[in-house]
Design a protein around this motif. Sequence first.
Motif, PDB file in Angstrom:
ATOM      1  N   PRO A 108      -0.052   3.148  12.529  1.00 27.09           N
ATOM      2  CA  PRO A 108      -0.235   1.621  11.937  1.00 27.09           C
ATOM      3  C   PRO A 108      -2.129   1.204  12.380  1.00 27.09           C
ATOM      4  O   PRO A 108      -2.107   0.207  12.029  1.00 27.09           O
ATOM      5  CB  PRO A 108       0.840   1.504  13.556  1.00 27.09           C
ATOM      6  N   LEU A 126       9.722  14.426   5.196  1.00 31.15           N
ATOM      7  CA  LEU A 126       9.757  14.308   6.333  1.00 31.15           C
ATOM      8  C   LEU A 126       8.548  13.237   6.558  1.00 31.15           C
ATOM      9  O   LEU A 126       7.676  12.555   7.322  1.00 31.15           O
ATOM     10  CB  LEU A 126      10.137  14.435   7.296  1.00 31.15           C
ATOM     11  N   ARG A 135      -4.096   1.802  10.378  1.00 35.03           N
ATOM     12  CA  ARG A 135      -3.260   1.130   8.534  1.00 35.03           C
ATOM     13  C   ARG A 135      -4.180  -0.184   9.058  1.00 35.03           C
ATOM     14  O   ARG A 135      -4.577  -1.050   8.422  1.00 35.03           O
ATOM     15  CB  ARG A 135      -1.950   0.932   8.887  1.00 35.03           C
ATOM     16  N   GLU A 172      -6.799   0.236  -0.189  1.00 35.03           N
ATOM     17  CA  GLU A 172      -5.187   0.026   0.036  1.00 35.03           C
ATOM     18  C   GLU A 172      -4.672   1.073  -0.232  1.00 35.03           C
ATOM     19  O   GLU A 172      -3.152   1.789   0.187  1.00 35.03           O
ATOM     20  CB  GLU A 172      -4.654  -0.817  -1.365  1.00 35.03           C
ATOM     21  N   ARG A 173      -5.071   2.326  -0.777  1.00 33.88           N
ATOM     22  CA  ARG A 173      -4.231   3.998  -1.026  1.00 33.88           C
ATOM     23  C   ARG A 173      -4.644   4.402  -0.010  1.00 33.88           C
ATOM     24  O   ARG A 173      -3.628   4.944   0.530  1.00 33.88           O
ATOM     25  CB  ARG A 173      -5.839   4.192  -2.098  1.00 33.88           C
ATOM     26  N   ALA A 200       0.528  -1.232   0.108  1.00 37.69           N
ATOM     27  CA  ALA A 200       0.385   0.186  -0.518  1.00 37.69           C
ATOM     28  C   ALA A 200       0.497   1.046   0.012  1.00 37.69           C
ATOM     29  O   ALA A 200      -0.154   2.539  -0.614  1.00 37.69           O
ATOM     30  CB  ALA A 200      -0.705   0.087   1.742  1.00 37.69           C
ATOM     31  N   TYR A 201       1.866   1.070   0.584  1.00 34.52           N
ATOM     32  CA  TYR A 201       2.632   2.726   1.009  1.00 34.52           C
ATOM     33  C   TYR A 201       3.667   2.469  -0.517  1.00 34.52           C
ATOM     34  O   TYR A 201       3.670   3.574  -1.393  1.00 34.52           O
ATOM     35  CB  TYR A 201       3.759   2.421   2.137  1.00 34.52           C
ATOM     36  N   ASN A 216      -3.026  13.152  -2.493  1.00 33.88           N
ATOM     37  CA  ASN A 216      -2.362  12.535  -1.434  1.00 33.88           C
ATOM     38  C   ASN A 216      -3.102  13.015  -0.259  1.00 33.88           C
ATOM     39  O   ASN A 216      -2.537  12.861   1.115  1.00 33.88           O
ATOM     40  CB  ASN A 216      -1.148  12.793  -1.650  1.00 33.88           C
ATOM     41  N   ALA A 231       7.187   9.225   7.262  1.00 38.06           N
ATOM     42  CA  ALA A 231       5.754   9.190   8.405  1.00 38.06           C
ATOM     43  C   ALA A 231       5.030   8.004   7.999  1.00 38.06           C
ATOM     44  O   ALA A 231       4.312   7.198   8.838  1.00 38.06           O
ATOM     45  CB  ALA A 231       5.222  10.542   9.291  1.00 38.06           C
ATOM     46  N   LEU A 282      -7.042  -2.373   6.467  1.00 37.76           N
ATOM     47  CA  LEU A 282      -6.409  -3.685   5.938  1.00 37.76           C
ATOM     48  C   LEU A 282      -7.471  -4.984   6.463  1.00 37.76           C
ATOM     49  O   LEU A 282      -8.030  -5.676   5.344  1.00 37.76           O
ATOM     50  CB  LEU A 282      -5.091  -4.182   6.486  1.00 37.76           C
ATOM     51  N   LEU A 321       7.181  16.986  12.685  1.00 36.93           N
ATOM     52  CA  LEU A 321       7.477  16.365  11.132  1.00 36.93           C
ATOM     53  C   LEU A 321       8.483  17.600  11.097  1.00 36.93           C
ATOM     54  O   LEU A 321       8.342  17.410   9.620  1.00 36.93           O
ATOM     55  CB  LEU A 321       6.812  15.517  10.706  1.00 36.93           C
ATOM     56  N   VAL A 322       9.521  17.651  11.816  1.00 38.19           N
ATOM     57  CA  VAL A 322      10.431  18.978  11.041  1.00 38.19           C
ATOM     58  C   VAL A 322      11.554  18.374  11.867  1.00 38.19           C
ATOM     59  O   VAL A 322      11.309  18.243  12.619  1.00 38.19           O
ATOM     60  CB  VAL A 322       9.762  20.336  11.352  1.00 38.19           C
ATOM     61  N   ALA A 323      12.195  18.511  11.320  1.00 39.67           N
ATOM     62  CA  ALA A 323      13.622  18.137  11.849  1.00 39.67           C
ATOM     63  C   ALA A 323      14.065  19.436  12.986  1.00 39.67           C
ATOM     64  O   ALA A 323      13.935  20.693  12.326  1.00 39.67           O
ATOM     65  CB  ALA A 323      15.096  18.528  10.726  1.00 39.67           C
ATOM     66  N   MET A 350      -3.965   3.332   2.893  1.00 47.43           N
ATOM     67  CA  MET A 350      -3.677   2.611   3.743  1.00 47.43           C
ATOM     68  C   MET A 350      -1.792   2.663   3.452  1.00 47.43           C
ATOM     69  O   MET A 350      -1.130   2.970   4.595  1.00 47.43           O
ATOM     70  CB  MET A 350      -3.331   1.016   3.606  1.00 47.43           C
ATOM     71  N   GLY A 351      -1.811   3.070   2.403  1.00 48.49           N
ATOM     72  CA  GLY A 351      -0.160   3.289   2.073  1.00 48.49           C
ATOM     73  C   GLY A 351      -0.022   5.350   2.050  1.00 48.49           C
ATOM     74  O   GLY A 351       0.877   5.190   2.327  1.00 48.49           O
ATOM     75  N   LEU A 352      -1.548   5.781   2.503  1.00 40.12           N
ATOM     76  CA  LEU A 352      -0.760   7.392   2.959  1.00 40.12           C
ATOM     77  C   LEU A 352      -1.273   7.852   4.239  1.00 40.12           C
ATOM     78  O   LEU A 352      -0.792   8.637   5.348  1.00 40.12           O
ATOM     79  CB  LEU A 352      -2.181   8.051   2.162  1.00 40.12           C
ATOM     80  N   CYS A 353      -1.458   6.196   5.200  1.00 41.02           N
ATOM     81  CA  CYS A 353      -1.837   6.340   6.373  1.00 41.02           C
ATOM     82  C   CYS A 353      -0.465   6.119   7.477  1.00 41.02           C
ATOM     83  O   CYS A 353       0.558   5.772   7.032  1.00 41.02           O
ATOM     84  CB  CYS A 353      -2.329   4.946   6.406  1.00 41.02           C
ATOM     85  N   ASP A 354      -0.102   7.071   8.622  1.00 44.57           N
ATOM     86  CA  ASP A 354       1.356   6.768   8.869  1.00 44.57           C
ATOM     87  C   ASP A 354       0.743   6.423  10.324  1.00 44.57           C
ATOM     88  O   ASP A 354       1.572   6.389  11.682  1.00 44.57           O
ATOM     89  CB  ASP A 354       1.234   8.366   9.691  1.00 44.57           C
TER      90      ASP A 354
END
Lengths: 122, 407
Positions: free
Chosen positions: B396, A94, B399, B387-388, A32-33, B361, A98, B403, B147-149, B390-394
């Motif tokens: 778990p 980033l 996700r 599925e898409r 998926a990712y 996205n 993630a 599934l 989510l920045v350094a 899931m792929g864009l999910c951060d």
Amino acid sequence: MEYMLLFTEPATELAKRNDPAEAPAYWGAWSAYCNALAESGIMVSGAGLQPPDTATTVRIRDGKRTLHDGPYAEAKEMLGGFFVINVPDLDAALEWAARSPSSSYGSTEVRPVLPPPAPPTP
Amino acid sequence: MDAPAAESLDATVRRSYGTLLGYLASRAGGDLAGAEDALSEALLAAVQQWPVQGIPDKPEAWLLAVARRRLTDDQRRHAVRERFSEAIQHALESAEQLAVNSDEFPDERLKLLFVCAHPAIDEAIRTPLMLQTVLGLDAQDIASAFLVAPAAMAQRLVRAKAKIKAAAIPFEVPERRDWEERFSFVLDAIYAAFTCGWQSSSDDPTGRDMAREAIRLGDVAATLVPDEPEALGLLALMLHCHARRSARVDGAGRYVPLDLQTTALWDQAMVDRAETLLRTAAGMGRPGRFQIEAAIQSAHAQRRVTGRVEWPVVAALYHWLITFTPALGAHIGHAIATAHATVPARGWELLETLPKERLANHQPYWAARAHLLAQLGRTREANQAFERAMGLCDDPTVRAYLLSQMT
């Protein structure tokens, strides 16, 4: 700007690849990712890697060539794969890091890619 | 440092950091960075001295006095080039008098909020700046949440503070005519912090919980401006969502969607407070985006009492919300609620009208699309959308939930 995402996974996760009960969830999350990356249009290149026990490491010291069975460093977390993506800035990279399954149970390293060397001047 | 002193210092900092900083900064000619340095030096002095000398009767006044001296010394040093401003010196001295002699000194946190949300400050740094100045969070924690350094976040914060000083952004509460627009920047920034914390469901007890910090900011805003219905609406919205925190994941660590959550697990005190705030806001007769979003959450919260979600009400509220904020999230919520209130095909039609290019996205869109396709029996397309998403999910847990929905 190109960034490499390096996916590091603990051995327990890598083992799920071949475990009949765990494999569908493991591969489902990764495919998926990968598909989301591909469809976003930012993917440059990359691949998953066979597990570290399939690795062979080459070293040349004092002119002598030695081969070592296994990865260059024994570690609890291992490189499972990599992608190069093209996004405007580090924050965007980033964001994609993630979303990687490895970020939830291992880690994902993000590194800017060096631009190719300038062509030799004639 | 012994435990009681450490506890007392920690409590003082948590309670008063923003108040002290706002107070110092607004009296130091808008030198936010200078005021921060002075305050952190005062905190350091407290760490060293309180355990030996005992905790002062008025910890805030003590800190203020030390920080004031440091700031005055600093300004005297700079006075070689520039004649030391007597006005500032005077202001700081009278400030100290006030702090020592009375229990309360004016709360300047509202000015801090407005400075941080000034239109001249880059939108992306407004929230981090508030979290740092009003609540005293450090750059490292803020960087993780956004989510920045970390190095980049610290640099941006420093740059923003330099701009406040260099451009002389005023430490003041804006005039009525500018009020509405400027205050909405403040609320937007607070909400941005909340959604940041909200998205990560993993409960790390040691880590900073950004959602909780955002609620603290919202509490500050609502306390300082109790007659602003949107501030109350925002706080109500955040409390409603936060109340459901422990119901979002089941015993086995699986994600539970809102309409399937066990309502007994919701934090009833938090829900009650949200409802009270929302009623007070509604009584003021000036509806707005956050009040409507809170009303949507309130409608969901009613399930605890009635056992069911009034989907037509939710759909109507989303429809109203779109007139205030045409954000993608509002449209997606409207489509889903309409599908529940009428038939899935009607929700699907609404989803289909959204601009595809902006949604490529957007994880919530793909999740909504997947659910509607599944309800329409279009299994193959539903699976692709799951599925898409899931792929864009951060997250778990989300996700794994997506599934599990695939067939």
